[in-house]
Motif scaffolding. Structure first.
Motif, PDB file in Angstrom:
ATOM      1  N   ARG A  86      23.029  50.044  23.160  1.00 37.15           N
ATOM      2  CA  ARG A  86      22.210  50.860  23.705  1.00 37.15           C
ATOM      3  C   ARG A  86      22.774  50.953  25.172  1.00 37.15           C
ATOM      4  NH1 ARG A  86      21.533  46.602  21.104  1.00 37.15           N
ATOM      5  NH2 ARG A  86      20.016  45.608  22.471  1.00 37.15           N
ATOM      6  N   VAL A 143      17.298  58.554  20.980  1.00 40.02           N
ATOM      7  CA  VAL A 143      17.615  57.927  19.829  1.00 40.02           C
ATOM      8  C   VAL A 143      18.499  58.595  19.209  1.00 40.02           C
ATOM      9  CG1 VAL A 143      17.132  56.832  17.884  1.00 40.02           C
ATOM     10  CG2 VAL A 143      15.400  56.775  19.692  1.00 40.02           C
ATOM     11  N   ALA A 174      12.962  52.895  18.372  1.00 37.38           N
ATOM     12  CA  ALA A 174      13.214  52.157  19.575  1.00 37.38           C
ATOM     13  C   ALA A 174      12.266  51.249  20.035  1.00 37.38           C
ATOM     14  CB  ALA A 174      13.478  53.295  20.648  1.00 37.38           C
ATOM     15  N   ALA A 186      21.699  54.707  16.904  1.00 33.90           N
ATOM     16  CA  ALA A 186      21.201  54.270  15.871  1.00 33.90           C
ATOM     17  C   ALA A 186      22.252  54.934  14.806  1.00 33.90           C
ATOM     18  CB  ALA A 186      19.793  54.662  15.708  1.00 33.90           C
ATOM     19  N   THR A 237       8.249  54.689  19.322  1.00 34.76           N
ATOM     20  CA  THR A 237       8.853  53.816  20.120  1.00 34.76           C
ATOM     21  C   THR A 237       7.716  52.672  20.455  1.00 34.76           C
ATOM     22  OG1 THR A 237      10.177  55.443  21.248  1.00 34.76           O
ATOM     23  CG2 THR A 237       9.762  53.757  22.556  1.00 34.76           C
ATOM     24  N   VAL A 258      19.740  55.143  22.397  1.00 32.71           N
ATOM     25  CA  VAL A 258      20.075  54.056  21.586  1.00 32.71           C
ATOM     26  C   VAL A 258      21.203  54.835  20.384  1.00 32.71           C
ATOM     27  CG1 VAL A 258      19.066  52.719  19.140  1.00 32.71           C
ATOM     28  CG2 VAL A 258      17.636  53.205  21.498  1.00 32.71           C
ATOM     29  N   TRP A 304      16.054  48.079  19.426  1.00 35.71           N
ATOM     30  CA  TRP A 304      15.581  49.039  18.481  1.00 35.71           C
ATOM     31  C   TRP A 304      15.225  48.188  17.002  1.00 35.71           C
ATOM     32  CZ3 TRP A 304      18.990  51.398  14.494  1.00 35.71           C
ATOM     33  CH2 TRP A 304      20.531  50.912  14.395  1.00 35.71           C
TER      34      TRP A 304
END
Ligand code: C2O
Ligand code: CU
Length: 431
Positions: A236, A141, A123, A195, A38, A193, A103
């Protein structure tokens, strides 16, 4: 770190052994971990990333949602970093950069879904100028992938690719159903997030008090009580969780993204099925003293009422062409040599995003956030900023964009990454 600071980091993209959901696997990763590290920044900071490509394929880096220049080696998806090479990215965040969770992921056209699904994501947190009093912050995430019997990332069948692949395993920080603990009364800030390459998540955490601070770079003036949050791929959430004694499951409920509408003999999206347990929050022990009340956030910018310099309609569709199924914007598949939209720096435009297909398309524009003005012709009564805007099948969403600050060349596309790889992306220049 204070504003005007600098963060330098090396991200090494490689394939190798990782642990996924408690088992040995071979995935892609940045610096050997899922997710990648991160990156913590403040508005006004400079971010310098050395991307080392130890993959067998070209790759590159996109800082999703950051309001940074697309020029040179900034947010430039047109750069290909070849296997064995490295590339130095340099991003300068403006001093008024919106706080929130962002991200990073690869953006090499044609391989984006494979590389993100394979494990390349991480992130970015841009801190708040004002304090939000919480006991603890967590970055969650959410990603998905499928592994075959030997622990390799499984390639999706062609039909799944068209719908947008969804993995069998849905992970939180690379783990399957991690257990989080807290004490009653603690207030946590969860920066979530999505992803996943294609999957939408519809999150619930029953038994806990949830307040949404914002989504993407959009912050609500007051935290908003919610019991469910839908995040399209790329979105997010900035969420406050006030812990209540007991055990609660963070789950993702089914979300129907639509399907091929009978074309090619079916191929529906797979987020049907039941609820998926993502994590458990166990709240136990002595209650903590109450935290100070939350301060109101500054009123968000509102582009309604401003003069609009240009109006455009973008039509997202799919159909047969080029030897298979093609995903198009305004009837055209992505061509990096073509300019699809030319805008003037400093102007505000209004774009109608129209979905002429039977599947959801989450529309993402780089560099500049979008203010959602109307959905299905119905004006919104709130100020809603997003960098990924979902457009449902047959639907229309109107957004306004302030093309502030940065000249350059960048892209907009569907964030179902298989659709983007199949052509649903256009080029924008700002001068
Ligand atoms: Cu998250 Cu152009 O992508
Ligand atoms: Cu799409």
């Amino acid at each position: 770190r204070s504003s005007g600071g600098r963060l330098r980091v090396t991200l090494r993209a490689a394939q190798g052994p990782t642990r996924v959901a408690g088992r040995e696997a071979t995935t892609l990763s940045y610096n050997g971990g899922l997710p990648g590290p991160t990156l913590y920044l403040q508005p006004g900071d400079r971010l310098q990333v050395r991307l080392v490509n130890d993959l067998g394929d070209p790759t590159n880096l996109h800082v999703h949602g950051l309001h940074v220049s697309p020029l040179d080696n900034g947010d430039n998806v047109f750069i290909a970093v070849q296997p064995g090479e490295s590339f130095d990215y340099d991003y300068q965040l403006p001093a008024d950069h919106p706080p929130g969770v962002y991200w990073y992921h690869p953006h090499h056209h044609g391989m984006v879904a494979d590389q993100v699904f394979g494990g390349l994501y991480g992130a970015i947190v841009v801190g708040d100028p004002e304090r939000v009093a919480v006991t603890r912050e967590r970055v969650l995430v959410i990603s998905d992938l499928s592994l075959d019997g030997s622990g390799q990332v499984a390639a999706p069948p062609a039909m799944a690719r068209m719908a947008g692949r969804e993995g069998e395993l849905v992970l939180v920080n690379g783990q399957s159903r991690p257990v989080l603990t807290a004490r009653p009364g603690e207030r946590e800030r969860w920066r979530i997030v999505n992803a996943c390459s294609s999957r939408y998540v519809r999150l619930r955490l029953d038994g806990q008090q949830l307040q949404l601070l914002g989504v993407d770079s959009g912050r609500y003036p007051e935290p908003r009580d919610v019991d469910e949050i839908v995040l399209a791929t790329g979105n997010r959430a900035d969420l406050l969780v006030t812990a209540t004694a007991g055990s609660s499951v963070l789950e993702s409920l089914p979300y129907d993204r639509g399907g091929m509408g009978g074309m090619m003999g079916g191929g529906s999206t797979s987020s049907g099925g039941g609820a998926i347990a993502l994590a458990t929050l166990d709240v136990a022990g002595a209650a903590v003293a109450a935290l100070p009340p939350l301060e109101a956030q500054p009123a968000p910018r509102d582009l309604r009422g401003l003069t609009v310099a240009g109006r455009r309609e973008l039509i997202f569709a799919m159909g047969m062409g080029g030897g298979g199924m093609q995903f198009t914007i305004d009837g055209k598949a992505f061509d990096p040599a073509r300019v699809d939209q030319a805008v003037q720096v400093g102007t505000v435009e209004e774009w109608k995003l129209t979905n002429a297909s039977s599947m959801d398309h989450p529309v993402h524009l780089h560099v500049w956030p979008m203010q959602v003005i109307a959905e299905g012709g119905q004006p919104l009564d709130e100020v809603r900023w997003r960098d990924v805007v979902n457009v449902p099948p047959g639907g229309q969403v109107t957004v306004r964009i302030a093309f502030d600050r940065y000249p350059g060349r960048t892209v907009y596309h569907c964030h179902v990454l298989d659709h983007e790889d199949d052509g649903m992306m256009g080029v924008l220049t700002a001068t």
